[in-house]
Design a protein around this motif. Sequence first.
Motif, short mmCIF file in Angstrom:
data_model
loop_
_atom_site.label_atom_id
_atom_site.label_comp_id
_atom_site.label_asym_id
_atom_site.label_seq_id
_atom_site.Cartn_x
_atom_site.Cartn_y
_atom_site.Cartn_z
N THR A 1 19.27 -1.40 -15.85
CA THR A 1 19.24 -2.87 -16.53
C THR A 1 18.24 -3.73 -15.81
O THR A 1 18.12 -3.55 -14.60
CB THR A 1 20.88 -3.36 -16.24
OG1 THR A 1 21.06 -3.52 -15.01
CG2 THR A 1 21.87 -2.66 -16.79
N ARG B 1 29.44 -5.95 -17.67
CA ARG B 1 29.22 -6.59 -18.99
C ARG B 1 28.93 -8.18 -18.76
O ARG B 1 29.38 -8.86 -17.90
CB ARG B 1 30.53 -6.68 -19.74
CG ARG B 1 30.70 -5.25 -20.42
CD ARG B 1 31.38 -5.58 -21.81
NE ARG B 1 31.75 -4.34 -22.16
CZ ARG B 1 30.73 -3.51 -22.79
NH1 ARG B 1 29.52 -3.80 -22.87
NH2 ARG B 1 31.09 -2.43 -23.51
N ASN B 2 27.80 -8.84 -19.35
CA ASN B 2 27.49 -9.96 -18.86
C ASN B 2 28.53 -11.00 -20.07
O ASN B 2 28.44 -10.76 -21.15
CB ASN B 2 26.35 -10.20 -19.65
CG ASN B 2 25.48 -11.23 -18.58
OD1 ASN B 2 25.84 -12.05 -18.26
ND2 ASN B 2 24.04 -11.04 -18.81
N GLU B 3 29.10 -11.97 -19.23
CA GLU B 3 29.86 -12.66 -19.91
C GLU B 3 29.12 -13.72 -20.80
O GLU B 3 29.94 -14.42 -21.79
CB GLU B 3 30.74 -13.38 -18.94
CG GLU B 3 31.79 -12.46 -18.13
CD GLU B 3 32.68 -11.71 -18.98
OE1 GLU B 3 33.12 -12.10 -19.90
OE2 GLU B 3 32.87 -10.52 -18.66
N ASP B 4 28.20 -14.19 -20.52
CA ASP B 4 27.36 -15.32 -21.26
C ASP B 4 26.62 -14.60 -22.51
O ASP B 4 26.06 -13.62 -22.54
CB ASP B 4 26.26 -15.70 -20.33
CG ASP B 4 25.53 -16.84 -20.59
OD1 ASP B 4 26.12 -17.49 -21.69
OD2 ASP B 4 24.36 -17.23 -20.30
N TYR C 1 24.60 -5.98 -16.77
CA TYR C 1 23.86 -6.40 -15.75
C TYR C 1 24.35 -5.55 -14.56
O TYR C 1 25.41 -4.90 -14.61
CB TYR C 1 24.11 -7.71 -15.16
CG TYR C 1 25.25 -8.24 -14.73
CD1 TYR C 1 25.79 -8.26 -13.27
CD2 TYR C 1 26.37 -8.90 -15.59
CE1 TYR C 1 27.08 -8.77 -12.85
CE2 TYR C 1 27.52 -9.24 -15.13
CZ TYR C 1 27.75 -9.17 -13.77
OH TYR C 1 28.97 -9.48 -13.29
N GLU D 1 20.13 -9.73 -22.02
CA GLU D 1 20.85 -8.40 -21.73
C GLU D 1 22.29 -8.63 -21.87
O GLU D 1 22.94 -9.38 -21.34
CB GLU D 1 20.37 -7.71 -20.56
CG GLU D 1 18.90 -7.46 -20.69
CD GLU D 1 18.45 -6.20 -19.84
OE1 GLU D 1 19.46 -5.47 -19.35
OE2 GLU D 1 17.48 -6.12 -19.36
N LYS D 2 23.05 -7.60 -22.39
CA LYS D 2 24.49 -7.74 -22.24
C LYS D 2 25.12 -6.94 -21.34
O LYS D 2 26.32 -7.32 -20.90
CB LYS D 2 25.06 -6.70 -23.74
CG LYS D 2 24.53 -5.69 -24.05
CD LYS D 2 24.99 -5.05 -25.26
CE LYS D 2 24.42 -3.69 -25.89
NZ LYS D 2 25.03 -3.01 -26.80
N ASP E 1 18.68 -6.97 -15.43
CA ASP E 1 19.12 -8.00 -14.77
C ASP E 1 20.01 -7.40 -13.47
O ASP E 1 21.01 -6.80 -13.51
CB ASP E 1 20.28 -8.64 -15.68
CG ASP E 1 21.03 -9.96 -15.05
OD1 ASP E 1 20.52 -10.03 -13.94
OD2 ASP E 1 21.67 -10.36 -15.82
N ARG F 1 21.94 -8.11 -9.87
CA ARG F 1 22.19 -9.35 -8.81
C ARG F 1 22.64 -8.71 -7.55
O ARG F 1 23.40 -7.65 -7.52
CB ARG F 1 23.28 -9.88 -9.43
CG ARG F 1 23.01 -10.44 -10.85
CD ARG F 1 24.38 -11.04 -11.65
NE ARG F 1 23.96 -11.29 -12.99
CZ ARG F 1 24.65 -11.84 -13.86
NH1 ARG F 1 25.99 -12.18 -13.58
NH2 ARG F 1 24.45 -12.21 -15.06
N ALA G 1 23.12 -14.42 -23.19
CA ALA G 1 22.15 -13.67 -22.51
C ALA G 1 21.00 -12.79 -23.06
O ALA G 1 21.60 -12.41 -24.15
CB ALA G 1 23.08 -13.00 -21.28
#
Length: 144
Positions: A77, A110-113, A121, A118-119, A79, A81, A116
Motif C-alpha cells: 500500500t 481499510r481507509n474510512e475516507d 492503508y 487508496e482503499k 499510504d 502511516r 481517498a
Amino acid sequence: LLLLGALFPVTDVFFNMSTKEKGTKKEQKAKRTPAAEVIAREYTINLHKRVHGVGFKRRAPRAIDEIRKFALQAMGTKDVRVDSKLNKHIWSKGIRNVPFRVRVRLSRKRNEDEDAAEKLYTLVTVVEGVTNFKGLQTAAVESE
C-alpha cells in the motif's frame, strides 16, 4: 533442448490446471476475500544496515523513511502511516544513534475516507518489550 523435446513430449499431464481453469491474474486477484486484504504481521527490521553510511544528522529521519519503504514493499500500500510511539522509539537515542533493530507490527487496514486515493492503508506500530531479536521470525497476528 530440441533433443529433449523429441524424447519427452510435453503434454498436459504434467500440469495440474490449465489456464482456463485458473483464470487470468486479474480474475485471481478479484477472487480474494476482503478478510484476506486486512491483515497484520510482525517483522524485525534491521535499521543498522539501512542507515549505514548516512550522515549523523540524517540518520533518524532516514530510518523513518526506510521503515516506510519496508512497509510499502511488505504490504503493497502506498499510504503508510507511522505511529507516534514508533517515531519516539526511533528518536529515543537521538538523531545519530538509531536502534540497530526494531520489531514492528504492520497492519493493513481499510481507509474510512470514501474519497481517498487508496482503499487500504498500512499502520506501522512498534512492538514493545522486545529486547532480544534472536530467533524472531515474521509472524501473522490477529488484527485488533
